[in-house]
Design a protein around this motif. Structure first.
Motif, short mmCIF file in Angstrom:
data_model
loop_
_atom_site.label_atom_id
_atom_site.label_comp_id
_atom_site.label_asym_id
_atom_site.label_seq_id
_atom_site.Cartn_x
_atom_site.Cartn_y
_atom_site.Cartn_z
N ARG A 1 -2.51 1.95 -2.76
CA ARG A 1 -2.41 3.45 -2.63
C ARG A 1 -0.91 3.64 -2.72
O ARG A 1 -0.03 3.41 -2.03
CB ARG A 1 -2.56 2.61 -0.81
CG ARG A 1 -3.46 2.90 -0.50
CD ARG A 1 -4.70 2.84 1.41
NE ARG A 1 -5.76 2.86 1.68
CZ ARG A 1 -6.85 3.64 1.33
NH1 ARG A 1 -6.11 4.71 0.32
NH2 ARG A 1 -8.13 3.51 1.76
N GLY B 1 0.38 7.33 -1.59
CA GLY B 1 0.18 7.99 -0.99
C GLY B 1 -1.13 7.86 -0.34
O GLY B 1 -1.56 6.85 0.62
N GLN B 2 -1.93 8.64 0.17
CA GLN B 2 -4.11 8.27 -0.11
C GLN B 2 -4.64 7.91 -0.73
O GLN B 2 -5.78 7.86 -0.42
CB GLN B 2 -4.04 9.54 1.29
CG GLN B 2 -3.29 9.78 2.66
CD GLN B 2 -3.44 8.38 3.73
OE1 GLN B 2 -4.49 8.13 4.05
NE2 GLN B 2 -2.95 8.19 3.83
N ARG B 3 -3.84 7.87 -2.05
CA ARG B 3 -5.15 7.77 -2.73
C ARG B 3 -4.93 6.59 -3.44
O ARG B 3 -3.82 5.59 -3.72
CB ARG B 3 -4.55 8.86 -4.30
CG ARG B 3 -5.34 8.71 -5.48
CD ARG B 3 -5.44 9.94 -6.37
NE ARG B 3 -3.62 9.87 -6.96
CZ ARG B 3 -3.59 9.05 -8.79
NH1 ARG B 3 -4.42 9.52 -9.03
NH2 ARG B 3 -2.31 9.85 -8.88
N GLU C 1 4.76 9.21 -7.92
CA GLU C 1 3.72 8.53 -6.70
C GLU C 1 4.50 7.28 -8.08
O GLU C 1 3.60 5.67 -7.64
CB GLU C 1 2.50 8.86 -7.62
CG GLU C 1 1.67 10.28 -6.80
CD GLU C 1 0.41 10.75 -7.82
OE1 GLU C 1 -0.58 11.02 -6.48
OE2 GLU C 1 0.36 10.47 -8.47
N ASP D 1 1.99 -2.76 3.16
CA ASP D 1 2.13 -1.44 3.97
C ASP D 1 2.10 -2.39 5.39
O ASP D 1 1.48 -3.15 5.43
CB ASP D 1 1.39 -0.08 4.18
CG ASP D 1 0.20 -0.33 3.97
OD1 ASP D 1 -0.68 -0.90 5.31
OD2 ASP D 1 -0.57 -0.16 3.59
N GLN E 1 -1.72 -2.48 6.73
CA GLN E 1 -2.23 -3.82 6.72
C GLN E 1 -2.04 -4.80 7.03
O GLN E 1 -2.81 -5.99 7.11
CB GLN E 1 -2.67 -3.20 5.03
CG GLN E 1 -3.33 -4.60 4.68
CD GLN E 1 -2.69 -4.83 2.95
OE1 GLN E 1 -3.15 -5.34 2.37
NE2 GLN E 1 -2.68 -3.29 2.53
N GLU F 1 -12.47 2.18 0.25
CA GLU F 1 -12.87 2.82 -0.90
C GLU F 1 -12.94 1.17 -1.30
O GLU F 1 -11.88 0.68 -2.11
CB GLU F 1 -12.41 4.14 -0.61
CG GLU F 1 -11.48 4.88 0.17
CD GLU F 1 -10.38 5.62 0.25
OE1 GLU F 1 -9.75 6.23 -0.66
OE2 GLU F 1 -9.50 4.27 0.30
N THR G 1 -7.71 2.96 5.46
CA THR G 1 -6.69 3.76 6.41
C THR G 1 -6.86 3.41 7.81
O THR G 1 -7.69 2.59 8.48
CB THR G 1 -6.75 5.15 5.56
OG1 THR G 1 -7.80 5.81 6.20
CG2 THR G 1 -6.68 5.20 4.34
N GLU H 1 -6.80 5.19 9.39
CA GLU H 1 -8.04 6.26 9.98
C GLU H 1 -9.25 6.03 10.31
O GLU H 1 -10.50 6.53 10.87
CB GLU H 1 -7.98 8.10 9.67
CG GLU H 1 -6.55 8.85 9.47
CD GLU H 1 -5.12 8.88 8.61
OE1 GLU H 1 -4.39 8.59 9.48
OE2 GLU H 1 -5.35 7.71 8.26
#
Length: 309
Positions: A43, A45-47, A76, A124, A127, A156, A171, A173
């Motif tokens: 990841r 960021g969030q991508r 990035e 992270d 995780q 994803e 994530t 979320e």
């Protein structure tokens, strides 16, 4: 395409990393052993992006070349490289550890047999905590299977230009939106499902600030996290070891460590927590890393490795 070469502080053994992955499977990694390559979703960021890591050189002159087909901004690229450096512990200086271990006649052989072994850390802290909760009181292959099922349910899905499929770790979320009933058919126990989702919701609603952990001392982290459901001392120790890379933790309740100490020290029976803490006192300030090498001794037996391998 983007990428760069990361210099690794020697010694570093990619071969030992591969051996450890045999008994500690990571469902997020696709390993090409002959090519000395690992492919994984990271990841930024969030991508989520797929990157290939090529391990070059040898134990004494190691390097990692990473490449991705994703178009990255300068920030990035820096973030992705920082994650790779963290995960593969490339900046850890093992020589002070080896000097320390060589003072112990029992530990000295491990420094040669497993030379270059380092922690493979989680990408992270969210995780890391979820993986640790999944691993509570289950064996490693089953924990890997549960992790894969969570990835497929809430992570994803990505494909690279060769059509290979990867799953990004979900994530906070995404996990917070789940209900325990959705995890039960995947063989999660009711309590394990609740603990994982509760933790994700605590992160999402701000009751847990994972970034703040980096500024805390070990005992502050214990005090901060153990009031949460399903998170005890062993779980936090694992988070600090496998998520943060802190060098001086001793998970004395860990069954694998009990087995390892019995094996390495040729004890007649499995030591209890008190005995492990007594033995482990001499390992400070490297108790995390000595634990890793003791665990690897057990892993080598499970893999039926030659003693000289």
């Amino acid at each position: 395409m983007d990428g760069s070469i990361i210099a690794v502080k020697p010694p570093y053994s990619f071969e030992r990393l591969l051996k450890r992955l045999e008994t500690h499977p990571d469902p997020q990694m696709q390993v090409e052993a002959e090519a000395r390559m690992i492919r994984r979703v990271f990841r930024v960021g969030q991508r989520p992006v797929v990157a290939a890591l090529h391990f070059t050189g040898d134990v004494e002159q190691p390097a990692i070349t990473w490449r991705t087909d994703a178009a990255l901004t300068a920030s990035e690229k820096m973030a992705l490289e920082a994650t790779i450096r963290h995960m593969f512990s490339v900046d850890v200086d093992l020589e002070p550890l080896y000097r320390h271990m060589r003072q112990d006649d029992v530990l000295r052989p491990l420094t040669e047999r497993f030379r270059g072994l380092r922690f493979l850390l989680d990408a992270d802290l969210f995780q890391s905590m979820v993986r640790t909760i999944i691993g509570q009181q289950v064996n490693l292959p089953f924990a890997a299977a549960l992790t894969r099922r969570l990835l497929e349910l809430a992570g994803e899905k990505l494909q690279d230009d060769q059509g290979r499929t990867y799953f990004a770790f979900p994530t906070a979320e995404a996990v917070a939106r789940l209900e325990p009933a959705e995890l039960r058919p995947l063989q999660f126990s009711q309590r394990k499902a609740e603990y994982i989702i509760d933790f994700a919701r605590a992160v999402v609603d701000g009751r847990v600030d994972l970034d703040s952990l980096w500024r805390m001392e070990d005992e502050e982290i214990f005090a901060y996290l153990t009031p949460l459901r399903g998170i005890g001392r062993w779980t936090v120790e694992c988070l600090m070891m496998f998520g943060m890379g802190r060098p001086d933790l001793l998970p004395a309740a860990d069954i694998g460590l009990r087995n390892g100490i019995q094996l390495v020290y040729s004890l007649p029976g499995k030591p209890d927590e008190q005995e492990i803490r007594r033995i482990g006192e001499s390992w400070a300030p490297w108790r995390s890393y000595v634990s890793l090498y003791v665990w690897e001794a057990v892993g080598a037996v499970k893999r039926k490795e030659d003693q000289n391998a």
